[in-house]
Design a protein around this motif. Structure first.
Motif, PDB file in Angstrom:
ATOM      1  N   CYS A 132     -20.109  42.251 -31.750  1.00  0.00           N
ATOM      2  CA  CYS A 132     -20.132  40.837 -31.325  1.00  0.00           C
ATOM      3  C   CYS A 132     -19.661  39.922 -32.453  1.00  0.00           C
ATOM      4  N   GLN A 133     -19.898  40.334 -33.699  1.00  0.00           N
ATOM      5  CA  GLN A 133     -19.398  39.570 -34.839  1.00  0.00           C
ATOM      6  C   GLN A 133     -17.878  39.436 -34.758  1.00  0.00           C
ATOM      7  N   ILE A 134     -17.235  40.547 -34.464  1.00  0.00           N
ATOM      8  CA  ILE A 134     -15.768  40.539 -34.501  1.00  0.00           C
ATOM      9  C   ILE A 134     -15.209  39.794 -33.289  1.00  0.00           C
ATOM     10  N   LEU A 135     -15.892  39.867 -32.161  1.00  0.00           N
ATOM     11  CA  LEU A 135     -15.437  39.062 -31.013  1.00  0.00           C
ATOM     12  C   LEU A 135     -15.462  37.583 -31.381  1.00  0.00           C
ATOM     13  N   SER A 136     -16.536  37.143 -32.032  1.00  0.00           N
ATOM     14  CA  SER A 136     -16.574  35.719 -32.371  1.00  0.00           C
ATOM     15  C   SER A 136     -15.648  35.402 -33.541  1.00  0.00           C
ATOM     16  N   ASP A 137     -15.392  36.374 -34.401  1.00  0.00           N
ATOM     17  CA  ASP A 137     -14.429  36.130 -35.488  1.00  0.00           C
ATOM     18  C   ASP A 137     -13.019  35.929 -34.926  1.00  0.00           C
ATOM     19  N   VAL A 138     -12.667  36.717 -33.923  1.00  0.00           N
ATOM     20  CA  VAL A 138     -11.326  36.529 -33.331  1.00  0.00           C
ATOM     21  C   VAL A 138     -11.285  35.194 -32.577  1.00  0.00           C
ATOM     22  N   MET A 139     -12.409  34.825 -31.950  1.00  0.00           N
ATOM     23  CA  MET A 139     -12.480  33.491 -31.327  1.00  0.00           C
ATOM     24  C   MET A 139     -12.192  32.414 -32.374  1.00  0.00           C
ATOM     25  N   THR A 140     -12.754  32.581 -33.569  1.00  0.00           N
ATOM     26  CA  THR A 140     -12.563  31.595 -34.647  1.00  0.00           C
ATOM     27  C   THR A 140     -11.097  31.552 -35.079  1.00  0.00           C
ATOM     28  N   ILE A 141     -10.461  32.710 -35.082  1.00  0.00           N
ATOM     29  CA  ILE A 141      -9.031  32.764 -35.423  1.00  0.00           C
ATOM     30  C   ILE A 141      -8.212  32.035 -34.350  1.00  0.00           C
ATOM     31  N   VAL A 142      -8.547  32.261 -33.087  1.00  0.00           N
ATOM     32  CA  VAL A 142      -7.822  31.589 -31.997  1.00  0.00           C
ATOM     33  C   VAL A 142      -8.055  30.075 -32.069  1.00  0.00           C
ATOM     34  N   GLU A 143      -9.276  29.688 -32.386  1.00  0.00           N
ATOM     35  CA  GLU A 143      -9.587  28.265 -32.516  1.00  0.00           C
ATOM     36  C   GLU A 143      -8.720  27.624 -33.608  1.00  0.00           C
ATOM     37  N   ASN A 280      -9.565  26.192 -47.306  1.00  0.00           N
ATOM     38  CA  ASN A 280      -9.129  27.118 -46.248  1.00  0.00           C
ATOM     39  C   ASN A 280     -10.268  27.971 -45.689  1.00  0.00           C
ATOM     40  N   THR A 281     -11.486  27.653 -46.088  1.00  0.00           N
ATOM     41  CA  THR A 281     -12.591  28.491 -45.601  1.00  0.00           C
ATOM     42  C   THR A 281     -12.842  28.269 -44.110  1.00  0.00           C
ATOM     43  N   LEU A 282     -13.111  29.367 -43.423  1.00  0.00           N
ATOM     44  CA  LEU A 282     -13.484  29.284 -41.995  1.00  0.00           C
ATOM     45  C   LEU A 282     -14.925  29.731 -41.796  1.00  0.00           C
ATOM     46  N   VAL A 283     -15.648  29.985 -42.908  1.00  0.00           N
ATOM     47  CA  VAL A 283     -16.931  30.680 -42.752  1.00  0.00           C
ATOM     48  C   VAL A 283     -17.965  29.877 -41.964  1.00  0.00           C
ATOM     49  N   TRP A 284     -17.904  28.547 -42.023  1.00  0.00           N
ATOM     50  CA  TRP A 284     -18.948  27.784 -41.309  1.00  0.00           C
ATOM     51  C   TRP A 284     -18.685  27.760 -39.807  1.00  0.00           C
ATOM     52  N   PRO A 285     -17.454  27.437 -39.349  1.00  0.00           N
ATOM     53  CA  PRO A 285     -17.219  27.609 -37.899  1.00  0.00           C
ATOM     54  C   PRO A 285     -17.383  29.055 -37.463  1.00  0.00           C
ATOM     55  N   GLN A 286     -17.033  29.988 -38.335  1.00  0.00           N
ATOM     56  CA  GLN A 286     -17.183  31.420 -38.016  1.00  0.00           C
ATOM     57  C   GLN A 286     -18.647  31.728 -37.695  1.00  0.00           C
ATOM     58  N   ALA A 287     -19.550  31.205 -38.511  1.00  0.00           N
ATOM     59  CA  ALA A 287     -20.986  31.434 -38.264  1.00  0.00           C
ATOM     60  C   ALA A 287     -21.432  30.706 -36.988  1.00  0.00           C
ATOM     61  N   GLU A 288     -21.001  29.466 -36.833  1.00  0.00           N
ATOM     62  CA  GLU A 288     -21.418  28.672 -35.671  1.00  0.00           C
ATOM     63  C   GLU A 288     -20.931  29.304 -34.364  1.00  0.00           C
ATOM     64  N   ASN A 289     -19.715  29.831 -34.405  1.00  0.00           N
ATOM     65  CA  ASN A 289     -19.104  30.351 -33.179  1.00  0.00           C
ATOM     66  C   ASN A 289     -19.831  31.558 -32.605  1.00  0.00           C
ATOM     67  N   LYS A 290     -20.647  32.212 -33.431  1.00  0.00           N
ATOM     68  CA  LYS A 290     -21.401  33.358 -32.909  1.00  0.00           C
ATOM     69  C   LYS A 290     -22.238  32.934 -31.694  1.00  0.00           C
ATOM     70  N   MET A 291     -22.800  31.724 -31.753  1.00  0.00           N
ATOM     71  CA  MET A 291     -23.651  31.300 -30.636  1.00  0.00           C
ATOM     72  C   MET A 291     -22.833  31.144 -29.346  1.00  0.00           C
ATOM     73  N   PHE A 292     -21.633  30.588 -29.475  1.00  0.00           N
ATOM     74  CA  PHE A 292     -20.813  30.389 -28.276  1.00  0.00           C
ATOM     75  C   PHE A 292     -20.335  31.730 -27.725  1.00  0.00           C
ATOM     76  N   MET A 293     -19.991  32.637 -28.629  1.00  0.00           N
ATOM     77  CA  MET A 293     -19.585  33.971 -28.158  1.00  0.00           C
ATOM     78  C   MET A 293     -20.768  34.682 -27.498  1.00  0.00           C
ATOM     79  N   HIS A 294     -21.949  34.519 -28.064  1.00  0.00           N
ATOM     80  CA  HIS A 294     -23.105  35.190 -27.469  1.00  0.00           C
ATOM     81  C   HIS A 294     -23.423  34.628 -26.084  1.00  0.00           C
ATOM     82  N   LYS A 295     -23.165  33.328 -25.889  1.00  0.00           N
ATOM     83  CA  LYS A 295     -23.326  32.774 -24.537  1.00  0.00           C
ATOM     84  C   LYS A 295     -22.360  33.456 -23.572  1.00  0.00           C
ATOM     85  N   ALA A 296     -21.117  33.608 -24.029  1.00  0.00           N
ATOM     86  CA  ALA A 296     -20.110  34.239 -23.162  1.00  0.00           C
ATOM     87  C   ALA A 296     -20.507  35.682 -22.835  1.00  0.00           C
TER      88      ALA A 296
END
Ligand code: CP
Ligand code: NVA
Length: 307
Positions: A132-143, A280-296
């Motif tokens: 699930c980490q990687i699903l939300s990480d790819v979401m962060t990349i798409v974002e 260039n850090t994405l780590v904060w949206p990366q962490a936040e996005n876990k919640m949205f991916m988990h909803k999905a």
């Protein structure tokens, strides 16, 4: 989709794309979806044998916001700690819960749990995978980049559970992935073999961090000693030193290269503070996005599959 998410091999590219799109919608439309409660009456158990800040809290919040209830199960306080078999625990919990999120050591434990449970079981990290980490990480990349197509992701450091899941998703989505790891710390060879035989990704391995970083769009790293490897921390610190993600390494990547780390990070070990906190850090949206991916993920496993 399959009943469970134990790794990403059972997901098709279309499943990943749908989850990513839905997670982005949950984030973008968070205000209009704030009263969306499709999981009222459903219960999620969280059985965590290892520490967690992000995964556990984001799963709990996701379930709460979708109207469901959550029950945190500390294995030490269950009969698992007194050797009640997994097959008994899984069948009993299936009678009370609608879904079970598990963080544990070996992949075999979660596979046994899922085999005996009649409810969906989600892998919240094992020694082998962190799907699930990687699903939300790819979401962060798409974002960030609007797409993952055509991008090159570099993995620098330990060939660990998170690296294995990157290999897994790269094979499914067709990503360009290059991993730089010390010789005896490469990712699981069976997972690499499977990815190359069955996947469509372009997956390369090297021991040279500069080669991996060169022209990368994303630089990704993780701790040098994962949970369960605490006795190796000092030895690993010396061995992994050339794999630190710092300004001189990042200088080889594309100018816009995004910095990712699933966290928790050890500043000035695997990553320097200036890079972790840099522009260039994405780590904060990366962490936040876990919640949205988990909803999905919860919506998909608890509702969509019933339709
Ligand atoms: N990234 C991640 O899984 O963090 P936690 O260990 O805090 O859940
Ligand atoms: N590889 C790390 C990831 C933590 C989220 C670990 O397993 O400890």
């Amino acid at each position: 989709m399959e009943k469970d998410i134990l790794n990403l091999w059972d997901l098709k590219k279309s499943d990943c794309n749908r989850l990513i799109e839905r997670a982005l919608t949950f984030k973008r439309d968070r205000k209009s979806l704030s009263k969306y409660r499709p999981l009222v009456g459903k219960s999620m158990g969280l059985l965590f044998e290892k520490a967690s800040t992000r995964t556990r809290i984001s799963f709990e919040t996701a379930m709460n916001q979708l109207g469901g209830a959550t029950i945190y199960l500390n294995p030490k306080d269950t009969q698992l700690s007194r050797n009640e078999p997994i097959k008994d625990t899984a069948r009993v919990l299936s009678g009370y819960l609608d879904i079970l999120v598990v963080r544990t050591y070996s992949q075999k434990i979660i596979e046994d749990m899922a085999a005996w449970a009649s409810i969906p079981v989600i892998n919240a990290l094992t020694d082998s995978y962190h799907p699930c980490q990687i699903l939300s990480d790819v979401m962060t990349i798409v974002e960030k980049f609007d797409t993952y197509e055509g991008l090159t992701v570099a993995w620098i450091g330990d060939g660990n559970n998170v690296a294995n899941s990157w290999i897994n998703i790269s094979a499914i989505l067709g990503l360009n992935l290059i991993l730089a790891c010390p010789e005896n710390y490469m990712p699981d060879p069976e997972i690499i073999k499977k990815a190359r035989n069955e996947g469509c990704g372009n997956i390369k391995l090297t021991t040279d961090p500069v080669q991996a970083a060169t022209n990368a769009d994303v630089i990704n790293t993780d701790v040098w000693a994962s949970m369960g490897q605490e006795s190796q921390i000092e030895a690993r610190k010396k061995l992994f030193k050339p794999y630190q993600v710092n300004a001189s390494l990042v200088a080889h990547a594309k100018k816009h290269a995004a910095i990712m780390h699933c966290l928790p990070a050890h500043r000035d070990e695997e990553i320097t503070d200036d890079i972790l906190e840099g522009p260039n850090t994405l780590v904060w949206p990366q962490a936040e996005n876990k919640m949205f991916m988990h909803k999905a993920v919860l919506e998909e496993l608890l509702i969509e599959s019933d339709r």
